[in-house]
Design an enzyme around this catalytic site. Structure first.
Site, PDB file in Angstrom:
ATOM      1  CG  HIS A  89      -8.784  28.880 -30.174  1.00 62.57           C
ATOM      2  ND1 HIS A  89      -9.991  28.752 -30.785  1.00 62.57           N
ATOM      3  CD2 HIS A  89      -9.070  29.113 -28.871  1.00 62.57           C
ATOM      4  CE1 HIS A  89     -10.967  28.921 -29.916  1.00 62.57           C
ATOM      5  NE2 HIS A  89     -10.426  29.137 -28.742  1.00 62.57           N
ATOM      6  CG  HIS A  94      -9.674  26.076 -39.164  1.00 58.23           C
ATOM      7  ND1 HIS A  94      -9.813  26.753 -37.985  1.00 58.23           N
ATOM      8  CD2 HIS A  94      -8.380  25.619 -39.167  1.00 58.23           C
ATOM      9  CE1 HIS A  94      -8.673  26.696 -37.299  1.00 58.23           C
ATOM     10  NE2 HIS A  94      -7.775  26.024 -38.009  1.00 58.23           N
ATOM     11  CG  MET A 115     -19.887  30.579 -43.761  1.00 55.83           C
ATOM     12  SD  MET A 115     -18.980  29.158 -43.079  1.00 55.83           S
ATOM     13  CE  MET A 115     -19.584  27.873 -44.131  1.00 55.83           C
ATOM     14  CG  HIS A 171     -15.717  27.429 -31.536  1.00 54.22           C
ATOM     15  ND1 HIS A 171     -14.967  26.567 -30.780  1.00 54.22           N
ATOM     16  CD2 HIS A 171     -14.846  28.218 -32.219  1.00 54.22           C
ATOM     17  CE1 HIS A 171     -13.690  26.832 -30.989  1.00 54.22           C
ATOM     18  NE2 HIS A 171     -13.585  27.825 -31.851  1.00 54.22           N
ATOM     19  NE  ARG A 218     -11.439  33.100 -30.326  1.00 59.96           N
ATOM     20  CZ  ARG A 218     -11.186  32.235 -31.306  1.00 59.96           C
ATOM     21  NH1 ARG A 218      -9.992  32.173 -31.836  1.00 59.96           N
ATOM     22  NH2 ARG A 218     -12.127  31.436 -31.759  1.00 59.96           N
ATOM     23  CG  ASP A 274     -13.349  33.141 -38.193  1.00 62.15           C
ATOM     24  OD1 ASP A 274     -12.272  33.747 -38.114  1.00 62.15           O
ATOM     25  OD2 ASP A 274     -13.444  31.910 -38.120  1.00 62.15           O
ATOM     26  NE  ARG A 320      -4.221  30.500 -34.203  1.00 63.21           N
ATOM     27  CZ  ARG A 320      -5.439  29.933 -34.156  1.00 63.21           C
ATOM     28  NH1 ARG A 320      -5.603  28.698 -34.590  1.00 63.21           N
ATOM     29  NH2 ARG A 320      -6.483  30.595 -33.651  1.00 63.21           N
ATOM     30  NE  ARG A 365      -1.056   4.142 -38.866  1.00 60.14           N
ATOM     31  CZ  ARG A 365      -2.085   3.444 -39.305  1.00 60.14           C
ATOM     32  NH1 ARG A 365      -3.268   3.549 -38.723  1.00 60.14           N
ATOM     33  NH2 ARG A 365      -1.946   2.646 -40.339  1.00 60.14           N
TER      34      ARG A 365
HETATM   35  N1  COA Z   1     -25.168  27.574 -38.828  1.00 56.43           N
HETATM   36  C1  COA Z   1     -26.254  26.812 -38.738  1.00 56.43           C
HETATM   37  N2  COA Z   1     -26.306  25.679 -37.980  1.00 56.43           N
HETATM   38  C2  COA Z   1     -25.207  25.355 -37.287  1.00 56.43           C
HETATM   39  C3  COA Z   1     -24.038  26.142 -37.339  1.00 56.43           C
HETATM   40  C4  COA Z   1     -24.051  27.277 -38.145  1.00 56.43           C
HETATM   41  N3  COA Z   1     -22.975  28.033 -38.240  1.00 56.43           N
HETATM   42  N4  COA Z   1     -23.105  25.576 -36.553  1.00 56.43           N
HETATM   43  C5  COA Z   1     -23.659  24.484 -36.030  1.00 56.43           C
HETATM   44  N5  COA Z   1     -24.910  24.341 -36.485  1.00 56.43           N
HETATM   45  C6  COA Z   1     -25.831  23.288 -36.152  1.00 56.43           C
HETATM   46  C7  COA Z   1     -25.563  22.073 -37.053  1.00 56.43           C
HETATM   47  O1  COA Z   1     -26.315  22.120 -38.237  1.00 56.43           O
HETATM   48  C8  COA Z   1     -25.941  20.941 -36.150  1.00 56.43           C
HETATM   49  O2  COA Z   1     -27.343  20.846 -36.150  1.00 56.43           O
HETATM   50  P1  COA Z   1     -28.067  19.408 -36.095  1.00 56.43           P
HETATM   51  O3  COA Z   1     -27.635  18.812 -34.789  1.00 56.43           O
HETATM   52  O4  COA Z   1     -29.512  19.746 -36.179  1.00 56.43           O
HETATM   53  O5  COA Z   1     -27.537  18.638 -37.278  1.00 56.43           O
HETATM   54  C9  COA Z   1     -25.519  21.401 -34.769  1.00 56.43           C
HETATM   55  O6  COA Z   1     -25.557  22.824 -34.828  1.00 56.43           O
HETATM   56  C10 COA Z   1     -24.130  20.934 -34.367  1.00 56.43           C
HETATM   57  O7  COA Z   1     -23.199  21.381 -35.357  1.00 56.43           O
HETATM   58  P2  COA Z   1     -21.924  20.552 -35.812  1.00 56.43           P
HETATM   59  O8  COA Z   1     -21.527  21.019 -37.193  1.00 56.43           O
HETATM   60  O9  COA Z   1     -22.145  19.094 -35.634  1.00 56.43           O
HETATM   61  O10 COA Z   1     -20.880  21.026 -34.756  1.00 56.43           O
HETATM   62  P3  COA Z   1     -19.342  20.869 -34.890  1.00 56.43           P
HETATM   63  O11 COA Z   1     -18.792  21.036 -33.539  1.00 56.43           O
HETATM   64  O12 COA Z   1     -18.949  19.676 -35.661  1.00 56.43           O
HETATM   65  O13 COA Z   1     -18.978  22.099 -35.855  1.00 56.43           O
HETATM   66  C11 COA Z   1     -18.382  24.168 -36.721  1.00 56.43           C
HETATM   67  C12 COA Z   1     -18.467  23.295 -35.466  1.00 56.43           C
HETATM   68  C13 COA Z   1     -17.507  25.376 -36.413  1.00 56.43           C
HETATM   69  C14 COA Z   1     -17.713  23.374 -37.870  1.00 56.43           C
HETATM   70  C15 COA Z   1     -19.787  24.601 -37.152  1.00 56.43           C
HETATM   71  O14 COA Z   1     -20.391  25.326 -36.114  1.00 56.43           O
HETATM   72  C16 COA Z   1     -19.787  25.415 -38.432  1.00 56.43           C
HETATM   73  O15 COA Z   1     -19.804  24.832 -39.544  1.00 56.43           O
HETATM   74  N6  COA Z   1     -19.769  26.776 -38.336  1.00 56.43           N
HETATM   75  C17 COA Z   1     -19.698  27.647 -39.479  1.00 56.43           C
HETATM   76  C18 COA Z   1     -18.264  27.815 -39.951  1.00 56.43           C
HETATM   77  C19 COA Z   1     -17.454  28.677 -39.035  1.00 56.43           C
HETATM   78  O16 COA Z   1     -17.864  29.752 -38.650  1.00 56.43           O
HETATM   79  N7  COA Z   1     -16.251  28.203 -38.727  1.00 56.43           N
HETATM   80  C20 COA Z   1     -15.316  28.933 -37.890  1.00 56.43           C
HETATM   81  C21 COA Z   1     -15.098  28.208 -36.614  1.00 56.43           C
HETATM   82  S1  COA Z   1     -14.063  29.146 -35.530  1.00 56.43           S
END
Ligand code: COA
Length: 374
Positions: free
Chosen positions: A186, A221, A256, A260, A269, A311, A336, A355
């Site tokens: 990915h 992740h 969780m 994304h 996917r 996931d 992976r 860096r």
């Molecule tokens: N549940 C609830 N709210 C979520 C969310 C989730 N799973 N994913 C994103 N959001 C919300 C955030 O709270 C944030 O809200 P805000 O703007 O009001 O603060 C907004 O959506 C943006 O999220 P952000 O965490 O800044 O996006 P990111 O691109 O940095 O994060 C992830 C992406 C994957 C880290 C995030 O979606 C997440 O933590 N997901 C759950 C873990 C997960 O399933 N990971 C597997 C990824 S393949």
């Protein structure tokens, strides 16, 4: 914070890759130009592993040779078996995977050679032995005897065999195989970027993969598939799902298996894995988690416009297959390893030390006072 700072490297393009791409025009994740769902429908995992590592799908002869190399390397050394036997039974299997790969690096006769040929041979050894090490720990911690790998079984069948002592029906094996294909690669996700960063100092492949495993473990992740199952177990019954998810959102909890960094309107996917989750639930005659799945998904989309990532369906699928919940992310690892290894190869071939810079926000310059004046 200055606008110049791209926290989390959000939106920053740091290099080129020919391995995979999310193609918005076909709404698909593609490996070497092929849509992942197309590969799921037409290939077994070993063909996709070959594609990711070598750039093209194998012909029959090439696949036979690849499978021969993979099956030849499946067994573990006595040293590694002893290490696994001595690991604390409560260890998280992701830490076991990380330690096992690290130990393989100590044993490997080519650890210090970073030629493309040596790296390919080391990749094959890590790819073949890591499932064996994980399955051995799966059994050892339950007080069971280790089951040795069988050369005649496919990569997916052999993993079931080594964990459970039997291979399930072909539809379950296919669902597992599909999950391996979907997890294989990915682009510049956290663990892959970790592997490339380690490689960029010209360190070795065992170190880069051990680092990638540590990175994948985190719940933001790969660790999310495990967390999805803990959530579903907490919800327990479909009747509880609506209240549970609304409460979670009211409390602003992160749910969780949703959201994304790259996909903002759905992970390409998910539909494939959702279909196979349904098939497994039907075979197992257990629709509980499927019902919970649908309710939570609907609320997340309606209230937050946040879609599931891969996931979300893999978690309950692995549960129905009989795997312990803390083994879900290790399954992600065994797949992976292919993507990481291809990126490590790409990084070596066109390396520049990774860096970045940081904006300093600490103390101003000051002089050290001797100990009795502080
Ligand atoms: N549940 C609830 N709210 C979520 C969310 C989730 N799973 N994913 C994103 N959001 C919300 C955030 O709270 C944030 O809200 P805000 O703007 O009001 O603060 C907004 O959506 C943006 O999220 P952000 O965490 O800044 O996006 P990111 O691109 O940095 O994060 C992830 C992406 C994957 C880290 C995030 O979606 C997440 O933590 N997901 C759950 C873990 C997960 O399933 N990971 C597997 C990824 S393949």
């Amino acid at each position: 914070m200055s606008d110049d700072i791209k926290k989390g490297l959000m939106g920053v393009t740091v290099d080129e890759t020919a391995i995979s791409k999310v193609m918005p025009e076909i709404n698909s994740l593609t490996y070497r130009g092929y849509a992942a769902q197309d590969l799921c429908a037409n290939c077994q995992f070993e063909e996709v592993a070959y594609l990711i590592l070598n750039g093209e799908l194998p012909n029959k002869k090439q696949l036979k040779k690849f499978i021969k190399e993979e099956t030849k390397e499946r067994s573990l050394s006595k040293g590694l078996i002893n290490i696994l036997k001595n690991m604390p039974k409560k260890s998280h299997p992701m830490d076991v995977a990380r330690t096992a790969v690290s130990f393989m690096g100590l044993e490997d006769k080519e650890t210090t050679s970073n030629t493309p040929e040596a790296n390919l041979r080391k990749t094959m050894r890590i790819f073949s032995k890591t499932p064996t090490a994980l399955a051995a720990f799966y059994r050892l911690r339950k007080g069971k005897k280790i089951i040795t790998p069988k050369k005649k079984l496919s990569f997916a069948e052999n993993f079931f065999h080594m964990c459970f002592g039997k291979v399930p029906n072909k539809d379950i094996v296919k669902a597992f195989d599909v999950s391996l294909i979907l997890y294989a690669e990915h682009s510049f996700n956290v663990s892959t970027f970790t592997a490339r960063t380690i490689t960029s100092s010209l360190s070795d492949i065992h170190g880069a993969i051990a680092g990638a495993i540590a990175s994948l473990k985190g719940p933001l992740h790969g660790g999310a598939n495990e967390e999805v199952m803990y959530m579903m177990k907490k919800i327990k019954k479909p009747e509880n799902a609506l209240k549970w998810i609304n409460n979670a959102l009211n409390k602003k909890s992160v749910v969780m298996g949703f959201g994304h960094r790259v996909y903002k309107s759905g992970d390409s996917r998910v539909p494939t894995m959702r279909e196979y989750f349904g098939k497994v639930a039907k075979i197992k005659k257990d629709k509980t988690f499927e019902k919970i799945y649908d309710i939570v998904e609907k609320v997340m989309i309606d209230r937050k416009n946040i879609y599931p990532n891969v996931d979300y369906p893999t978690g309950p699928t692995y549960h129905l297959m009989g795997f312990d919940t803390d083994f879900f992310t290790p399954i992600f690892v065994i797949s992976r390893i292919t993507g990481w290894s291809a990126h490590i190869k790409e990084q070596y071939a066109s390396n520049r030390l990774i860096r970045p810079l940081a904006a300093y926000n600490g103390n101003k310059y000051r002089k050290v006072k001797s100990l009795n004046k502080r």
